[in-house]
Design an enzyme around this catalytic site. Structure first.
Site, PDB file in Angstrom:
ATOM      1  N   ASN A   1     -21.813  16.047  24.482  1.00 25.41           N
ATOM      2  CA  ASN A   1     -20.323  14.830  23.985  1.00 25.41           C
ATOM      3  C   ASN A   1     -20.671  15.080  22.930  1.00 25.41           C
ATOM      4  OD1 ASN A   1     -17.941  14.705  24.219  1.00 25.41           O
ATOM      5  ND2 ASN A   1     -18.481  12.966  24.985  1.00 25.41           N
ATOM      6  N   GLY A   2     -19.250  15.791  22.110  1.00 25.80           N
ATOM      7  CA  GLY A   2     -19.145  15.266  20.829  1.00 25.80           C
ATOM      8  C   GLY A   2     -19.030  16.722  19.788  1.00 25.80           C
TER       9      GLY A   2
ATOM     10  N   CYS B   1     -15.790  15.811  27.211  1.00 27.59           N
ATOM     11  CA  CYS B   1     -17.181  16.447  28.340  1.00 27.59           C
ATOM     12  C   CYS B   1     -17.436  14.857  28.628  1.00 27.59           C
ATOM     13  CB  CYS B   1     -17.968  16.519  27.287  1.00 27.59           C
ATOM     14  SG  CYS B   1     -16.868  17.949  26.590  1.00 27.59           S
TER      15      CYS B   1
ATOM     16  N   ARG C   1     -12.312  12.192  33.460  1.00 26.49           N
ATOM     17  CA  ARG C   1     -12.613  12.345  32.266  1.00 26.49           C
ATOM     18  C   ARG C   1     -11.971  13.496  31.364  1.00 26.49           C
ATOM     19  NH1 ARG C   1     -16.307   9.339  29.617  1.00 26.49           N
ATOM     20  NH2 ARG C   1     -17.086  10.340  27.669  1.00 26.49           N
TER      21      ARG C   1
ATOM     22  N   HIS D   1      23.028   8.827  17.742  1.00 29.55           N
ATOM     23  CA  HIS D   1      22.122   9.700  16.562  1.00 29.55           C
ATOM     24  C   HIS D   1      21.764  11.275  16.669  1.00 29.55           C
ATOM     25  CE1 HIS D   1      23.394   6.471  14.499  1.00 29.55           C
ATOM     26  NE2 HIS D   1      22.809   5.240  14.972  1.00 29.55           N
TER      27      HIS D   1
ATOM     28  N   LYS E   1       4.922   8.801  31.108  1.00 28.91           N
ATOM     29  CA  LYS E   1       3.927   9.057  32.729  1.00 28.91           C
ATOM     30  C   LYS E   1       4.263  10.418  33.318  1.00 28.91           C
ATOM     31  CE  LYS E   1       1.187   7.183  32.192  1.00 28.91           C
ATOM     32  NZ  LYS E   1       0.685   6.370  31.031  1.00 28.91           N
TER      33      LYS E   1
ATOM     34  N   LYS F   1      -9.269  11.606  30.032  1.00 25.92           N
ATOM     35  CA  LYS F   1      -9.095  11.016  29.859  1.00 25.92           C
ATOM     36  C   LYS F   1      -9.815   9.833  29.008  1.00 25.92           C
ATOM     37  CE  LYS F   1      -8.565   7.226  32.341  1.00 25.92           C
ATOM     38  NZ  LYS F   1      -7.362   6.503  32.429  1.00 25.92           N
TER      39      LYS F   1
ATOM     40  N   TRP G   1     -15.528  20.575  28.411  1.00 30.75           N
ATOM     41  CA  TRP G   1     -13.684  19.982  27.545  1.00 30.75           C
ATOM     42  C   TRP G   1     -13.785  21.159  26.272  1.00 30.75           C
ATOM     43  CZ3 TRP G   1     -10.423  17.810  24.174  1.00 30.75           C
ATOM     44  CH2 TRP G   1      -9.111  18.084  24.744  1.00 30.75           C
TER      45      TRP G   1
ATOM     46  N   GLU H   1       6.749   4.908  27.177  1.00 31.35           N
ATOM     47  CA  GLU H   1       5.810   4.782  29.036  1.00 31.35           C
ATOM     48  C   GLU H   1       5.842   5.297  29.697  1.00 31.35           C
ATOM     49  OE1 GLU H   1       2.919   4.454  28.467  1.00 31.35           O
ATOM     50  OE2 GLU H   1       1.989   4.442  30.115  1.00 31.35           O
TER      51      GLU H   1
ATOM     52  N   GLU I   1       3.124  13.594  31.670  1.00 31.50           N
ATOM     53  CA  GLU I   1       1.296  13.748  31.702  1.00 31.50           C
ATOM     54  C   GLU I   1       1.625  14.845  33.288  1.00 31.50           C
ATOM     55  OE1 GLU I   1      -1.237  10.798  29.821  1.00 31.50           O
ATOM     56  OE2 GLU I   1       0.336   9.889  30.721  1.00 31.50           O
TER      57      GLU I   1
END
Ligand code: F6R
Length: 610
Positions: A98-99, A2, A27, A505, A486, A605, A74, A482, A489
């Site tokens: 927010n929280g 948020c 965010r 394996h 990317k 974010k 969010w 990474e 995402e």
């Protein structure tokens, strides 16, 4: 997560709130809203989806006023819907939050038992309901807020308005970031600095347990019992232009292209190439203290965790200190063996990631020294750690991390040289050599960025594929992780990364003529091994996309496609260099798939909840 904004001043504020919210879009959010006091009346507008919907609503139902709050939500408690969107208005009170309020179920039950009717499924509404109740009982706005806060458990950054006091905005911080911005005769609140950059660079980073009472004549800072507190105004070093797209199609693209500059900014002022020396103003352990470190823990999440994995290779190889790397979300729950002879390194772009923050507090509690590698000035992790080394990447707006990662690796490289020299593992000559290799890295990255055509062509070719495998060995394994992260995402393609030796394996079962396998195969000590792994893929008809150096023509001759990186001796720096084509490949594939690159679905974010 948020985003909160707020304004008190002389200007008409709805457009300022909207603009500031846009600057927090990165965010992550699924609904948005603003509340403004217009001629003593609280007016609130909320919409589901992107901010453009709120903007359209404000065109058809305009509001005007000199005090207001705004929010991008969010969803955590309650689905993304208009009713659950913030601000939550109850009677004359509007709240953005927010929280997470951990005891909201009990509070809600208590209020419902008293006859309160709730209109949303959110935890936030209990805050608005409680404040409204305390106001009804005859308390002032400030008293009502204080009484309410005393009932809350959990994390909360709040912006609160009350129509009875139409010139006052109250901001509260407890375990969720919030900053105050100071303009000329106007004041702001925001979750993060980029929201405020066009308006002011003068900020106070609120601490846990602080409440700001903001009016057009000034800010009064208090603790939750109402005692006055001093505030400290800091100047944010970022230029507003850094938070703009500057002609690029996406922030992510801009941030990929900013990497040579960001890396230079990160090592500038910290290296003395002629003396073979690295210095950190913000981190000054004595030689004795460094020698006493028995073990280094690196704890982080997501991309920052990948940086930590690379850091392990660097630190163990050159400093011979054992390094353990853990995920923030795992570390905190496994009673880690940690003591005061250990250094806990927390890597976080935002400095607000809840799991990393909790890991830091756990480490501190057990006596470890804590060092943050962080990009955001004044963020919670940066402030709570014993030491901080800032990456100087500038604001990273694209949700998928790019320049934050390569600057984190740059700091880890510098940190490794710093320790290795003080531990007597590298002499001055050797450090000089490592530093001169670092100084040519930005130019090599420029070379890759100067001509992205072949990567764009590859992206078109592979943009319809639904699975990818990435393989790397040694220090290139975390880079493979990474690269895969990317891709998944931003393009929503399923991508997995493996240490190449591990392929036989299990994952080898996936390989057939439809499976693209990105293989990191630069020259160096693991080259022969990775070449064999490539043969294993080829003999199962996998489609190899190799990343290698011009000297390794035998790789190019066998791979279906090859991306060449400029030659570089140092494998740690080569890991940074290899990251760039992987970022570009993911980026262009996402462009051709038409996804929302800067704000991929479901992602935030700054992940400020567990
Ligand atoms: C991936 C990404 C995330 C973050 C993770 C940690 O592109 O951005 O995986 O790396 O959420 O965030 P910070 O570094 O802010 O702690």
């Amino acid at each position: 997560m948020c985003g909160i904004v707020g304004y008190v001043g002389f200007q008409d504020c709805p457009l300022i709130l909207l603009d500031a919210l846009k600057r927090l879009e990165y965010r992550g959010y699924d609904s948005a809203g603003i509340a403004v006091i217009q001629n003593g009346r609280l007016l609130c507008h909320r919409t589901v989806g992107k901010l453009i919907n709120l903007e359209r609503l404000l065109l058809t139902q305009p509001v005007s006023g000199h005090i207001g709050i705004g929010h991008t939500r969010w969803a955590t408690h309650g689905a993304p819907s208009e009713i659950n969107a913030h601000p939550h208005v109850v009677d004359k009170v509007a709240v953005v939050h927010n929280g997470i309020i951990e005891n909201y179920v009990a509070l809600r039950q208590e209020l419902e038992d008293k006859g309160t009717r709730f209109s949303s499924q959110t935890d936030t509404e209990v805050i608005a309901q409680l404040i409204a109740l305390y106001l009804k009982e005859g308390n002032s706005f400030e008293e009502a807020v204080c009484n309410t806060i005393a009932r809350l458990e959990g994390s909360f950054a709040l912006g609160i308005l009350c129509a009875d006091e139409p010139e006052t905005l109250i901001a509260v911080r407890q375990e969720s970031p919030l900053i105050l911005g100071f303009g000329e005769g106007e004041y702001f609140i925001a979750s993060d600095a980029p929201a405020l950059l066009p308006y002011t660079k003068k900020v106070h980073f609120m601490n846990d347990g602080e409440m700001a009472v903001i009016t057009p004549t000034g800010v009064t800072l208090k603790d939750f019992s109402g005692n006055l507190l001093p505030y400290e105004v800091t100047e944010i070093p970022w230029s507003p232009l850094l938070a703009e797209k500057a002609g690029y199609k996406h922030f992510m693209q801009k941030e990929i292209f900013e990497q040579p500059r960001a890396i230079i900014d990160t090592f500038r002022g910290r290296i003395y190439p002629n003396k073979g020396e690295v210095v950190f103003e913000e981190f000054n352990l004595s030689q004795e203290e460094i020698k006493e470190i028995e073990k280094i823990w690196i704890v982080a999440c997501g991309t920052s965790w990948h940086a930590g994995l690379v850091g392990k290779y660097m630190l163990e190889r050159l400093c011979r200190i054992p390094v353990e790397v853990d995920l923030g979300s795992e570390f905190r729950y496994r009673d880690p063996i940690i003591n005061k002879k250990m250094l806990l390194v927390l890597i976080s772009q935002s400095g607000e990631t809840a799991d990393t923050l909790a890991a830091m507090r756990e480490g501190k509690r057990k006596g470890a020294k804590t060092l943050a590698i962080c990009n955001v000035l004044g963020s919670t992790i940066a402030r709570e750690c014993d030491y901080v080394i800032y990456t100087h990447a500038g604001p990273e707006i694209g949700v998928a991390s790019t320049k934050a990662f390569t600057t984190q690796l740059t700091v880890l490289y510098l940190l490794t040289l710093y320790f290795a020299k003080r531990l007597g593992k590298l002499d001055e000559m050797k450090v000089k050599e490592y530093l001169s290799q670092l100084m040519v890295l930005p130019g090599k990255i420029e070379k890759i960025l100067d001509d992205t055509k072949s990567i764009e062509e590859l992206a078109i070719k592979y943009s319809k594929v639904e699975d990818f495998l990435y393989l790397g060995r040694g220090v290139y394994f975390p880079i493979a992780l990474e690269g895969a992260l990317k891709l998944k995402e931003i393009s929503y393609i399923h991508a997995e990364a493996y240490a190449a030796g591990e392929m036989k394996h299990g994952p080898i079962a996936l390989i057939d003529e439809n499976m693209p396998v990105v293989i990191l195969a630069p020259k160096g000590e693991t080259f022969e091994k990775i070449r064999s792994n490539m043969e294993e893929v080829l003999s199962r008809k996998g489609r190899v996309i190799a990343l290698t150096e011009p000297e390794c023509q035998e790789i190019a001759a066998k791979a279906e496609d090859t991306i060449f990186i400029p030659p570089l001796e140092n494998s740690f720096l080569k890991a940074i260099l290899l990251t760039v084509p992987l970022q570009l490949l993911a980026y262009y594939i996402a462009v051709f798939r038409g996804t929302d690159i800067d704000q991929p679905r479901n992602l935030a974010k700054s992940v400020t909840v567990e």
